[in-house]
Design a protein around this motif. Sequence first.
Motif, PDB file in Angstrom:
ATOM      1  N   GLY A 113       0.780  -1.225   0.000  1.00  0.00           N
ATOM      2  CA  GLY A 113       0.000   0.000   0.000  1.00  0.00           C
ATOM      3  C   GLY A 113       0.811   1.274   0.000  1.00  0.00           C
ATOM      4  O   GLY A 113       0.262   2.355   0.206  1.00  0.00           O
ATOM      5  N   LYS A 114       2.120   1.189  -0.253  1.00  0.00           N
ATOM      6  CA  LYS A 114       2.972   2.379  -0.236  1.00  0.00           C
ATOM      7  C   LYS A 114       3.891   2.395  -1.461  1.00  0.00           C
ATOM      8  O   LYS A 114       4.165   1.369  -2.069  1.00  0.00           O
ATOM      9  N   ILE A 115       4.366   3.588  -1.776  1.00  0.00           N
ATOM     10  CA  ILE A 115       5.352   3.763  -2.832  1.00  0.00           C
ATOM     11  C   ILE A 115       6.686   4.104  -2.179  1.00  0.00           C
ATOM     12  O   ILE A 115       6.802   5.100  -1.467  1.00  0.00           O
ATOM     13  N   GLN A 116       7.677   3.266  -2.392  1.00  0.00           N
ATOM     14  CA  GLN A 116       9.019   3.542  -1.889  1.00  0.00           C
ATOM     15  C   GLN A 116       9.785   4.260  -2.997  1.00  0.00           C
ATOM     16  O   GLN A 116      10.448   3.632  -3.824  1.00  0.00           O
ATOM     17  N   ASP A 117       9.699   5.575  -3.001  1.00  0.00           N
ATOM     18  CA  ASP A 117      10.285   6.329  -4.118  1.00  0.00           C
ATOM     19  C   ASP A 117      11.496   7.140  -3.674  1.00  0.00           C
ATOM     20  O   ASP A 117      11.561   8.352  -3.874  1.00  0.00           O
ATOM     21  N   ASP A 118      12.479   6.455  -3.113  1.00  0.00           N
ATOM     22  CA  ASP A 118      13.723   7.136  -2.755  1.00  0.00           C
ATOM     23  C   ASP A 118      14.367   7.780  -3.971  1.00  0.00           C
ATOM     24  O   ASP A 118      15.033   8.819  -3.853  1.00  0.00           O
ATOM     25  N   TYR A 119      14.192   7.169  -5.140  1.00  0.00           N
ATOM     26  CA  TYR A 119      14.763   7.713  -6.369  1.00  0.00           C
ATOM     27  C   TYR A 119      14.186   9.095  -6.674  1.00  0.00           C
ATOM     28  O   TYR A 119      14.886   9.985  -7.154  1.00  0.00           O
ATOM     29  N   ARG A 120      12.906   9.294  -6.388  1.00  0.00           N
ATOM     30  CA  ARG A 120      12.286  10.595  -6.651  1.00  0.00           C
ATOM     31  C   ARG A 120      12.771  11.631  -5.623  1.00  0.00           C
ATOM     32  O   ARG A 120      13.012  12.794  -5.957  1.00  0.00           O
ATOM     33  N   ILE A 121      12.903  11.188  -4.379  1.00  0.00           N
ATOM     34  CA  ILE A 121      13.435  12.081  -3.349  1.00  0.00           C
ATOM     35  C   ILE A 121      14.834  12.541  -3.726  1.00  0.00           C
ATOM     36  O   ILE A 121      15.166  13.732  -3.657  1.00  0.00           O
ATOM     37  N   ASP A 122      15.680  11.600  -4.154  1.00  0.00           N
ATOM     38  CA  ASP A 122      17.049  11.945  -4.536  1.00  0.00           C
ATOM     39  C   ASP A 122      17.058  12.903  -5.732  1.00  0.00           C
ATOM     40  O   ASP A 122      17.828  13.874  -5.757  1.00  0.00           O
ATOM     41  N   TYR A 123      16.227  12.627  -6.712  1.00  0.00           N
ATOM     42  CA  TYR A 123      16.172  13.473  -7.903  1.00  0.00           C
ATOM     43  C   TYR A 123      15.816  14.906  -7.520  1.00  0.00           C
ATOM     44  O   TYR A 123      16.491  15.867  -7.925  1.00  0.00           O
ATOM     45  N   HIS A 149      -4.985   1.983 -19.208  1.00  0.00           N
ATOM     46  CA  HIS A 149      -6.275   1.886 -19.884  1.00  0.00           C
ATOM     47  C   HIS A 149      -7.387   2.611 -19.123  1.00  0.00           C
ATOM     48  O   HIS A 149      -8.561   2.491 -19.477  1.00  0.00           O
ATOM     49  N   GLY A 150      -7.027   3.315 -18.057  1.00  0.00           N
ATOM     50  CA  GLY A 150      -8.030   4.029 -17.283  1.00  0.00           C
ATOM     51  C   GLY A 150      -8.722   3.164 -16.255  1.00  0.00           C
ATOM     52  O   GLY A 150      -9.713   3.590 -15.651  1.00  0.00           O
ATOM     53  N   VAL A 151      -8.221   1.952 -16.049  1.00  0.00           N
ATOM     54  CA  VAL A 151      -8.830   1.018 -15.108  1.00  0.00           C
ATOM     55  C   VAL A 151      -8.231   1.213 -13.724  1.00  0.00           C
ATOM     56  O   VAL A 151      -7.012   1.284 -13.564  1.00  0.00           O
ATOM     57  N   GLY A 152      -9.076   1.284 -12.713  1.00  0.00           N
ATOM     58  CA  GLY A 152      -8.618   1.457 -11.342  1.00  0.00           C
ATOM     59  C   GLY A 152      -9.623   2.247 -10.541  1.00  0.00           C
ATOM     60  O   GLY A 152     -10.578   2.811 -11.089  1.00  0.00           O
ATOM     61  N   SER A 153      -9.394   2.322  -9.245  1.00  0.00           N
ATOM     62  CA  SER A 153     -10.334   3.028  -8.376  1.00  0.00           C
ATOM     63  C   SER A 153     -10.196   4.541  -8.489  1.00  0.00           C
ATOM     64  O   SER A 153     -11.064   5.281  -8.075  1.00  0.00           O
ATOM     65  N   LYS A 154      -9.058   5.004  -9.024  1.00  0.00           N
ATOM     66  CA  LYS A 154      -8.719   6.429  -9.137  1.00  0.00           C
ATOM     67  C   LYS A 154      -8.566   7.093  -7.767  1.00  0.00           C
ATOM     68  O   LYS A 154      -8.539   8.317  -7.655  1.00  0.00           O
ATOM     69  N   LYS A 155      -8.452   6.277  -6.726  1.00  0.00           N
ATOM     70  CA  LYS A 155      -8.278   6.843  -5.392  1.00  0.00           C
ATOM     71  C   LYS A 155      -6.860   7.389  -5.242  1.00  0.00           C
ATOM     72  O   LYS A 155      -5.918   6.903  -5.839  1.00  0.00           O
ATOM     73  N   THR A 156      -6.745   8.393  -4.380  1.00  0.00           N
ATOM     74  CA  THR A 156      -5.446   9.031  -4.166  1.00  0.00           C
ATOM     75  C   THR A 156      -5.010   8.896  -2.715  1.00  0.00           C
ATOM     76  O   THR A 156      -4.279   9.738  -2.198  1.00  0.00           O
ATOM     77  N   ASP A 157      -5.448   7.820  -2.046  1.00  0.00           N
ATOM     78  CA  ASP A 157      -5.121   7.709  -0.632  1.00  0.00           C
ATOM     79  C   ASP A 157      -3.705   7.203  -0.401  1.00  0.00           C
ATOM     80  O   ASP A 157      -3.208   7.215   0.723  1.00  0.00           O
ATOM     81  N   GLN A 158      -3.036   6.745  -1.471  1.00  0.00           N
ATOM     82  CA  GLN A 158      -1.654   6.299  -1.337  1.00  0.00           C
ATOM     83  C   GLN A 158      -0.747   7.495  -1.641  1.00  0.00           C
ATOM     84  O   GLN A 158      -0.324   7.697  -2.767  1.00  0.00           O
ATOM     85  N   LYS A 159      -0.447   8.277  -0.647  1.00  0.00           N
ATOM     86  CA  LYS A 159       0.329   9.490  -0.884  1.00  0.00           C
ATOM     87  C   LYS A 159       1.821   9.184  -0.839  1.00  0.00           C
ATOM     88  O   LYS A 159       2.302   8.394  -0.053  1.00  0.00           O
ATOM     89  N   ARG A 160       2.537   9.859  -1.723  1.00  0.00           N
ATOM     90  CA  ARG A 160       3.978   9.685  -1.733  1.00  0.00           C
ATOM     91  C   ARG A 160       4.637  10.605  -0.710  1.00  0.00           C
ATOM     92  O   ARG A 160       4.056  11.559  -0.239  1.00  0.00           O
ATOM     93  N   GLN A 161       5.913  10.310  -0.453  1.00  0.00           N
ATOM     94  CA  GLN A 161       6.624  11.048   0.582  1.00  0.00           C
ATOM     95  C   GLN A 161       7.757  11.895   0.025  1.00  0.00           C
ATOM     96  O   GLN A 161       8.643  12.305   0.749  1.00  0.00           O
TER      97      GLN A 161
END
Length: 474
Positions: free
Chosen positions: A394-404, A455-467
């Motif tokens: 349920g989370k995004i581990q985006d250390d690469y984005r933090i570093d960028y 393809h536009g498939v998904g709940s479109k929810k935004t509750d998984q916020k990045r850090q």
Amino acid sequence: MMKEFPKDFLWGGAVAANQFEGAWNIDGKGISQDDVVPYVDLKKATDIPLFDSRAMIEKGLTDTAEIYPKRFGIDFYHTYQEDIKLFRELGMNSFRTSIAWTRIFPTGEEETPNEAGLAFYDALFDECLKNGLEPIVTLSHYEMPLNLILHHGGWSNRKTIDAFVKFSETVLRRYQDKVKYWIIFNQINSGLTDAYLSLGLIKDEHPNIEQSKFQSLHHQLVANAKVVKLGKEINPSMQMGSMNYDMTAYPATPKPEDVLGTIENDDAQLYLSDVMIFGEYSKTMQRYFAEHDLALEITDEDREVLQKNTIDFLAISYYLTTVRSSEMPNILDQIAWNMNETSRNPYLETSEWGWQIDPVGLRIALRKLNLRYRNFPILIAENGIGYRDQLENGKIQDDYRIDYLRNHLNQLREAINDGVQVIGYQPWSPIDIISAGTSEMEKRYGFIYVDQDNHGVGSKKTDQKRQALIGIKK
């Protein structure tokens, strides 16, 4: 040396209406040029469609087999209130978006504007201000009415200036007390490489596409100056800017011809901002037009309006740098992105999509702009990197984005300490949106994850916020 950024610095995030609003055919909205751009599966396709023919464009009006993701976006049109609250939680104090031209004038030729479209942006800007976000609004972000392309030749037709000025005046007057910062054209120099999305040109219908391209760019410059004039007349406190995408280049070798090539690269990619800031074409471009038999129609009235109505700030997008050699074509003839070995820098890291990562290049670009434009105010209107993010528990581990982001912000701070007058940073993007070129969703830029696939498939929810921003603050 300052350790912190200026107190009035515009911290935010950037998006475009055509990539995230959705609701492409409701409340009176007309069809824009991006509504007929299909999803490109890079696992199967070798090239991104360029829309060089009328048949390619008209296919999107009747086709039921392909997917057109920019039509549904992330449905921001209906979720803007909750999304704006998430932006506030990220610590943003500003928000760059665009006004979809076809929400206001569906075909570009209506006598009166579409009130439903105007009301939507009233509500959006009110929501921004209520949440402490300064709106930064782009007037032209690849959202031209398709009607003007199919029936009037896009920006090659001088009458398009009047249609755009009418649209601009309508929204400038409507939102003059809500919007202070305006970006008239997004990446105006993208017309050098993308005749359809930037200029509304169908290449196959222009016997001399180079002539049509540069004439169209001139028409955009005239429209830009006329909108600056209008903005200042309507509300003198409004800040009227326009935007380039930065293509800073390094010489491939110390060979003098390669070094000269990088100087010519700068002159070419910046010739439009030269006109918008200095009010006239450079001698370099006048020489280029003469040597390439490009006889532009430039009237005395054009020259006067360009000279008297220059922009207040320059917005730029910065994503990558490239390498130039004397054997490459002039940038005015062909942009050499660093996505192949001939224009790639061996000292830089490369993303999955072939974009090279160069934080120091941002400082270099800003220093060069500062010298060329004499301490002129600059807004970084886009900067970011696309990744194929994966949810893990349920989370995004985006250390690469933090570093960028951290590395680019460190170089931005150095540039400010060098004396560059940077007024804000609007990374691309605060929330996942549809990719500009391929219309894919899996190439994600956002700080906020949207549960939706290509393809536009998904709940479109935004509750998984990045850090990402939180990580930078720490």
